[in-house]
Design a protein around this motif. Structure first.
Motif, PDB file in Angstrom:
ATOM      1  N   GLU A  25       0.747  -1.201  -0.057  1.00  0.00           N
ATOM      2  CA  GLU A  25      -0.224   0.087   0.040  1.00  0.00           C
ATOM      3  C   GLU A  25       0.886   1.157  -0.028  1.00  0.00           C
ATOM      4  O   GLU A  25       1.670   1.615   0.917  1.00  0.00           O
ATOM      5  CB  GLU A  25      -0.825   0.111   1.081  1.00  0.00           C
ATOM      6  N   LEU A  27       1.692   5.474   0.216  1.00  0.00           N
ATOM      7  CA  LEU A  27       1.120   6.487   0.864  1.00  0.00           C
ATOM      8  C   LEU A  27       0.933   7.664  -0.428  1.00  0.00           C
ATOM      9  O   LEU A  27       1.565   7.432  -1.514  1.00  0.00           O
ATOM     10  CB  LEU A  27       2.209   6.995   1.666  1.00  0.00           C
ATOM     11  N   PRO A  28       0.082   8.654   0.007  1.00  0.00           N
ATOM     12  CA  PRO A  28      -0.152   9.543  -0.990  1.00  0.00           C
ATOM     13  C   PRO A  28       1.107  10.275  -1.490  1.00  0.00           C
ATOM     14  O   PRO A  28       1.289  10.345  -2.603  1.00  0.00           O
ATOM     15  CB  PRO A  28      -1.160  10.299  -0.195  1.00  0.00           C
ATOM     16  N   SER A  94      -0.755  16.587   3.141  1.00  0.00           N
ATOM     17  CA  SER A  94      -1.079  15.946   4.346  1.00  0.00           C
ATOM     18  C   SER A  94      -1.175  14.458   4.131  1.00  0.00           C
ATOM     19  O   SER A  94      -1.030  13.877   3.202  1.00  0.00           O
ATOM     20  CB  SER A  94      -2.745  16.444   4.419  1.00  0.00           C
ATOM     21  N   GLN A  95      -0.998  13.818   5.543  1.00  0.00           N
ATOM     22  CA  GLN A  95      -0.903  12.601   5.784  1.00  0.00           C
ATOM     23  C   GLN A  95      -1.928  11.716   4.941  1.00  0.00           C
ATOM     24  O   GLN A  95      -1.760  10.771   4.188  1.00  0.00           O
ATOM     25  CB  GLN A  95      -0.838  12.190   6.975  1.00  0.00           C
ATOM     26  N   ASP A  96      -3.357  12.344   4.814  1.00  0.00           N
ATOM     27  CA  ASP A  96      -4.492  11.473   4.150  1.00  0.00           C
ATOM     28  C   ASP A  96      -4.340  11.846   2.779  1.00  0.00           C
ATOM     29  O   ASP A  96      -5.199  11.364   1.790  1.00  0.00           O
ATOM     30  CB  ASP A  96      -5.582  11.902   4.809  1.00  0.00           C
ATOM     31  N   GLY A  97      -3.390  12.733   2.169  1.00  0.00           N
ATOM     32  CA  GLY A  97      -3.423  12.997   0.733  1.00  0.00           C
ATOM     33  C   GLY A  97      -4.399  14.048   0.386  1.00  0.00           C
ATOM     34  O   GLY A  97      -4.777  14.001  -1.115  1.00  0.00           O
ATOM     35  N   THR A  98      -5.268  14.680   1.193  1.00  0.00           N
ATOM     36  CA  THR A  98      -6.314  15.381   0.898  1.00  0.00           C
ATOM     37  C   THR A  98      -5.917  17.010   0.633  1.00  0.00           C
ATOM     38  O   THR A  98      -6.516  17.842  -0.133  1.00  0.00           O
ATOM     39  CB  THR A  98      -7.463  15.429   1.791  1.00  0.00           C
TER      40      THR A  98
END
Length: 136
Positions: A25, A27-28, A94-98
């Motif tokens: 998986e 990461l963004p 950002s960690q979540d890629g948003t």
């Protein structure tokens, strides 16, 4: 006994030949930078839904570098003005890629995958959407 030994050795050979697949998986940030850096090209640039992608922007490249956190804008052969020069900005994702921050401006990440990136920002009431794809 020889049959059991032969059967065991054959099973061992088949087991060692089977492929082992492991899903990784990403990461963004790794979609954006390929783990180090990745070169992108602007494919679409709209302001309030109106196309703004001029010929002088079509041949520019954009490099996101994970290690040093820079976003380099390399001007192509067709310049928008005589003053056009390559520019480097700081960026973070950002960690979540948003959300992507480029020099204190927060862009909403509408899409980010291995080959596509779409950023959106509203400045002075004008919605700008920038769509990039990787150079293949």
């Amino acid at each position: 006994m020889k049959k059991i030994l032969f059967l065991f050795s054959m099973l061992s050979i088949f087991a060692s030949c089977s492929s082992i697949e492991k899903e990784i998986e990403l990461l963004p940030i790794d979609y954006l930078t390929a783990g180090n850096y990745k070169i992108w090209q602007l494919k679409s640039y709209t302001v309030n839904g109106v196309d703004q992608l001029s010929d002088c922007l079509r041949d520019d490249t954009f490099i996101f570098n994970k290690k040093i956190g820079t976003y380099d804008w390399k001007k192509g052969d067709v310049l928008c003005s005589d003053a056009d020069t390559d520019i480097s900005f700081n960026f973070s994702l950002s960690q979540d890629g948003t959300i992507m921050t480029i020099n204190e401006y927060d862009y909403k990440v509408n899409k980010l995958d291995i080959k596509n990136l779409e950023l959106e920002i509203t400045l002075n009431g004008h919605v700008q959407i920038l769509t990039y794809s990787i150079i293949e």
